[in-house]
Write an enzyme that holds these catalytic residues in place. Structure first.
Site, PDB file in Angstrom:
ATOM      1  N   LYS A   1       0.128  -1.348  -0.541  1.00  0.00           N
ATOM      2  CA  LYS A   1       0.074  -0.155  -0.327  1.00  0.00           C
ATOM      3  C   LYS A   1       1.050   1.460  -0.019  1.00  0.00           C
ATOM      4  CE  LYS A   1      -0.779   0.649   5.075  1.00  0.00           C
ATOM      5  NZ  LYS A   1       0.306   1.739   4.788  1.00  0.00           N
ATOM      6  N   THR A   2       1.956   0.886   0.553  1.00  0.00           N
ATOM      7  CA  THR A   2       2.699   2.052   0.716  1.00  0.00           C
ATOM      8  C   THR A   2       3.315   2.862  -0.926  1.00  0.00           C
ATOM      9  OG1 THR A   2       3.531   1.706   3.306  1.00  0.00           O
ATOM     10  CG2 THR A   2       4.465   2.956   1.855  1.00  0.00           C
TER      11      THR A   2
ATOM     12  N   ARG B   1       2.722 -10.433  10.115  1.00  0.00           N
ATOM     13  CA  ARG B   1       4.134  -9.557  10.383  1.00  0.00           C
ATOM     14  C   ARG B   1       4.808 -10.342  10.580  1.00  0.00           C
ATOM     15  NH1 ARG B   1       2.253  -5.181   9.701  1.00  0.00           N
ATOM     16  NH2 ARG B   1       0.498  -6.414   9.489  1.00  0.00           N
TER      17      ARG B   1
ATOM     18  N   ASP C   1      -3.883   7.583   4.317  1.00  0.00           N
ATOM     19  CA  ASP C   1      -3.112   6.435   4.862  1.00  0.00           C
ATOM     20  C   ASP C   1      -3.361   6.116   6.467  1.00  0.00           C
ATOM     21  OD1 ASP C   1      -1.538   4.500   4.689  1.00  0.00           O
ATOM     22  OD2 ASP C   1       0.301   5.215   5.473  1.00  0.00           O
ATOM     23  N   GLU C   2      -3.367   4.931   6.572  1.00  0.00           N
ATOM     24  CA  GLU C   2      -4.294   4.174   7.462  1.00  0.00           C
ATOM     25  C   GLU C   2      -5.546   4.554   8.043  1.00  0.00           C
ATOM     26  OE1 GLU C   2      -2.700   1.212   8.400  1.00  0.00           O
ATOM     27  OE2 GLU C   2      -0.808   1.899   8.388  1.00  0.00           O
TER      28      GLU C   2
ATOM     29  N   GLN D   1      -6.673  -4.186  10.567  1.00  0.00           N
ATOM     30  CA  GLN D   1      -6.110  -3.925  10.975  1.00  0.00           C
ATOM     31  C   GLN D   1      -6.251  -2.332  11.803  1.00  0.00           C
ATOM     32  OE1 GLN D   1      -1.707  -4.202   9.205  1.00  0.00           O
ATOM     33  NE2 GLN D   1      -3.142  -4.873   7.228  1.00  0.00           N
TER      34      GLN D   1
END
Length: 773
Positions: A33-34, A614, A225-226, A256
């Protein structure tokens, strides 16, 4: 300039190329996504959009810096500098600097940090003559913070009878008055706190249409973002700014969303498509980070949530290893297993420490992990926090214990003489220090001879000092006859330290109480180990061992690769080849405090999803059958999340423990066709039986091992019944092989190779070993 598009998959490229209108990018874990957000901004600039017209909001300064560097590599550093990019608070502080005069603030207003705010609220509470035990400053600040993030101003508070009633029921009816005075004092001082940066931005955009129009025209393209972690105040600012052009792009993953305790509202991302009916939705479902087994296992858990957006995360990576599940007898054994596993993987796979991470639900769990890693000489770092033994509440208790051993330890005395608060202020401590220097005595000696020293203190302060002295003298006497655990427990109760922490009422206070509990667990382990090994188990020996640990930690200022230890919340956005998720037990993970409603439980499940995703290559899940709490051993039940993972992706390193409802008091096998007398198990018998079953799985004897006949069922065996080569059983370490004997009679020791516990040197008269082969 467009070659950056070649590195994108079809779904990523579609999101990058979409220029106008509202859009949501639902980005699964590890889906890049980044990269998409970065290249989308670069593509807007390459398509003729002025950098000054782009606003990009992130949740960390680190993320903003990394994105700007990537964008600069595509469009050039000069243009990248013109972007409005940063955290919500940094960007809105910038806006407020320009518009502050409209709200009556100077453009160079001060931004208060948490300590500034706590000090101000403390002063207000004191000036208002309120009970400081009822109105805890940090608790009041937390309440005010929640008001501001929900856009509840002072006026709104006094117009809301429900809020006032809630504070009245909590025996804090003056919270509103404190809130009003706090806001007034901040205004008079030309200061804003962290929450004001959001609240005041909303205020200036609501009160001044010309200001809103200016920034709507400035920010023609907005990227967030987020987005799943935004709170109500952030949500309203973004909606207002994007209302004119509606070129808003939000990126996030509902799976998340794990920060509701900070005010994050998952409904912001779930309802985005309702807010913007013409929204275009893009799904990044290909995971580039993890193996198929890890991705599919995580999917099988998160699908149990009812509140979620529709997506199907997948990967073209290799299947990889199955997720390994390990059950240990105790939390100390859990730590030893993790340390041994990391050691073995490092040796077998030629790996470095920084390729491993240990994740836990609560920070107090780091203690057992730290102790085990140190004993294996494995370097580690506490990520986003400090070492267990360096935490304030732990250092406070250790200072009390140090004072019992050495009353002339002035640093320890200064640390605890007024903690918990007993009305002995800094001025008094200064006078004591001056007197001690004058008479060339320790402060403790001055306290013992207060009647002979001219301190110029009033009778009330003199009484408080005498009470503190009497408490320490009394505890010193008790320390002469009690072991390290008992005296530590006595100190905690006598000083009412835990009660003081609990009264704070904040999430941080809960964590601190858990840390105190974990310290007691560590002392209990220390006593057990040292006694069985025939070594010194005194308070002095314990403090020396801890001092050596902390000194060792203090010396580690190099850049050596280290194993990362962190809470799961702190792990978000990170990735590691090998991940250990520890403490998978009911009431720990999921947390006992987060199972009252479905929404709370679903957030815990999302937290587990974050933890599992993770891992890049290998994931270990561990849980224990017993865990110390306040020095007492309690039985533990495996986490429901273990049961929710599709078993195709799991490998049980120990036989799977039953999960779910079981009748622990009676054996179902007793009921058959032949009538039998039913025998109920007492709880102590049940506990012993469960431990015996657990031990059977912790050690596999080597092949061709010399067999001997069973000799004893236990007891104080320090005679010739145990010989080298015997397989023995220990009530904590399970099964092991006797590899060496030394000494005689009551001093006879055995060196034993246990399964996950490794080698132990045990004094036979305390070990209570059972010979089984």
């Amino acid at each position: 300039m467009a070659n950056y598009l070649d590195s994108l998959n079809p779904a990523q490229k579609q999101a990058v190329l979409q220029k106008d209108g509202p859009m949501i990018i639902i980005a699964g874990a590890g889906s890049g996504k980044t990269r998409v957000l970065t290249y989308r901004i670069a593509h807007l600039m390459n398509s003729g959009v002025d950098a000054f017209n782009i606003l990009s909001l992130t949740f960390t300064n680190k993320a903003a810096r990394e994105m700007k560097e990537r964008i600069a590599a595509v469009v050039g550093a000069s243009e990248a500098k013109n972007l409005w990019m940063g955290t919500f608070h940094s960007v809105f502080a910038r806006i407020l600097r320009a518009e502050a005069d409209k709200l009556g603030f100077p453009s160079n207003f001060t931004i208060y940090d948490t300590q500034d705010s706590v000090r101000l609220i403390t002063a207000i509470i004191k000036e208002m003559g309120l009970d400081k035990d009822r109105y805890k400053p940090k608790q009041v600040l937390s309440r005010i913070s929640s008001f501001k993030n929900s856009l509840i101003t002072v006026r709104a508070y006094f117009n809301n009878s429900d809020l006032q009633e809630a504070d009245l029921m909590a025996s804090r009816p003056k919270v509103g008055d404190i809130y009003r005075e706090y806001v007034d004092r901040c205004f008079k001082s030309g200061a804003m706190d962290f929450d004001d940066l959001l609240l005041r931005t909303n205020e200036v955009l609501a009160k001044f249409p010309d200001v809103l129009a200016k920034y709507q025209d400035r920010f023609r393209y907005i990227l967030v973002d987020e987005y799943q972690d935004t709170n109500h105040s952030q949500y309203l600012i973004v909606r207002a700014l994007a209302d004119r052009f509606q070129n808003i792009c939000v990126v996030g993953d509902d799976s998340q969303s794990i920060y509701s305790f900070r005010g994050a509202n998952i409904q912001n991302i779930l309802s985005f498509q309702k807010d913007y009916p013409d929204v275009k939705t893009f799904k990044l479902e290909q995971n580039y980070r993890s193996t198929k087994n890890i991705v599919n296992a995580a999917n099988s858990v998160i699908e149990k949530n009812k509140t979620k957006l529709d997506k199907e995360v997948w990967t073209s990576n290799d299947d990889g290893e199955s997720i390994k599940v390990m059950c240990t007898v105790s939390d100390g054994e859990e730590g030893r297993f993790v340390a041994q596993s990391i050691f073995d993987n490092k040796m077998n796979m030629q790996l470095k420490n920084d390729q491993f991470a240990v994740l836990y639900r609560t920070n107090s769990q780091s203690r057992a992990m730290e102790d085990a890693l140190r004993k294996k000489s494995i370097d580690y770092k506490i990520y986003g926090g400090i070492s267990f033994y360096q935490r304030k509440e732990i250092k406070d208790i250790l200072s009390y214990l140090r004072l019992l051993i050495n009353p002339n330890d002035e640093e320890a005395l200064k640390r605890v003489i007024n903690y918990p608060a007993r009305g002995i202020g800094a001025t008094t401590i200064d006078k004591l220090t001056i007197a001690a220097n004058h008479y060339k005595k320790s402060i403790f000696e001055i306290l013992k001879h207060l009647d002979k020293v001219d301190l110029k203190i009033n009778a009330g302060t003199r009484t408080k000092l005498q009470n503190f002295l009497n408490m320490i003298l009394r505890l010193q006497i008790e320390a002469q006859t009690k072991n390290a655990f008992d005296i530590a427990d006595t100190v905690i109760k006598e000083t009412r330290l835990v009660k003081d922490l609990e009264s704070d009422g904040t999430p941080e206070a809960v964590s601190k109480v858990e840390n105190v509990q974990e310290l007691l667990n560590g002392i209990k382990d220390f006593i057990t180990d040292k006694t069985e090994e025939g070594n010194d188990a005194s308070l002095t020996a314990y403090l020396e061992e801890v001092a050596l640990y902390t000194d060792l930690d203090a010396d580690k200022k190099d850049d050596k690769p280290k194993v990362s230890l962190m809470s799961i919340h702190q792990s978000k956005g990170l990735e590691y080849p090998y991940v250990y998720i520890v403490g998978l037990e009911e009431n720990l993970f999921p947390s006992a405090m987060s199972m009252n409603t479905r929404s709370e439980l679903e957030e815990e499940r999302r937290l587990f999803y974050v933890a599992l995703t993770r891992a890049e290559k290998v994931a270990y899940l561990t849980y224990t059958k017993t865990r110390y709490r306040w020095g007492k051993l309690i039985d533990c039940e495996p986490s429901r999340f273990l049961e929710e993972i599709d078993e195709r992706f799991l490998e049980y390193m120990t036989p799977k423990a039953p999960i779910g409802a079981t009748n622990r008091f009676i054996d179902a096998g007793l009921f058959d066709d032949a009538p039998k007398k039913i025998r109920f198990q007492k709880p102590i018998q049940r506990k012993r039986a469960e431990k015996e079953q657990a031990k059977k799985t912790t050690f596999t004897p080597p092949k061709n091992l010399k067999k001997v006949s069973q000799t004893s069922s236990g007891g104080n065996l320090f005679d010739d019944k145990i010989t080298v080569g015997n397989i023995v059983e220990h009530n904590r370490f399970g099964k092991g092989e006797v590899i060496k004997l030394e000494g005689a009679g009551a001093n006879k020791k055995a060196e034993i190779q246990f399964g996950t516990a490794g080698k132990k040197n045990l004094l036979l008269k305390f070990a209570n070993l059972k010979v089984i082969g």
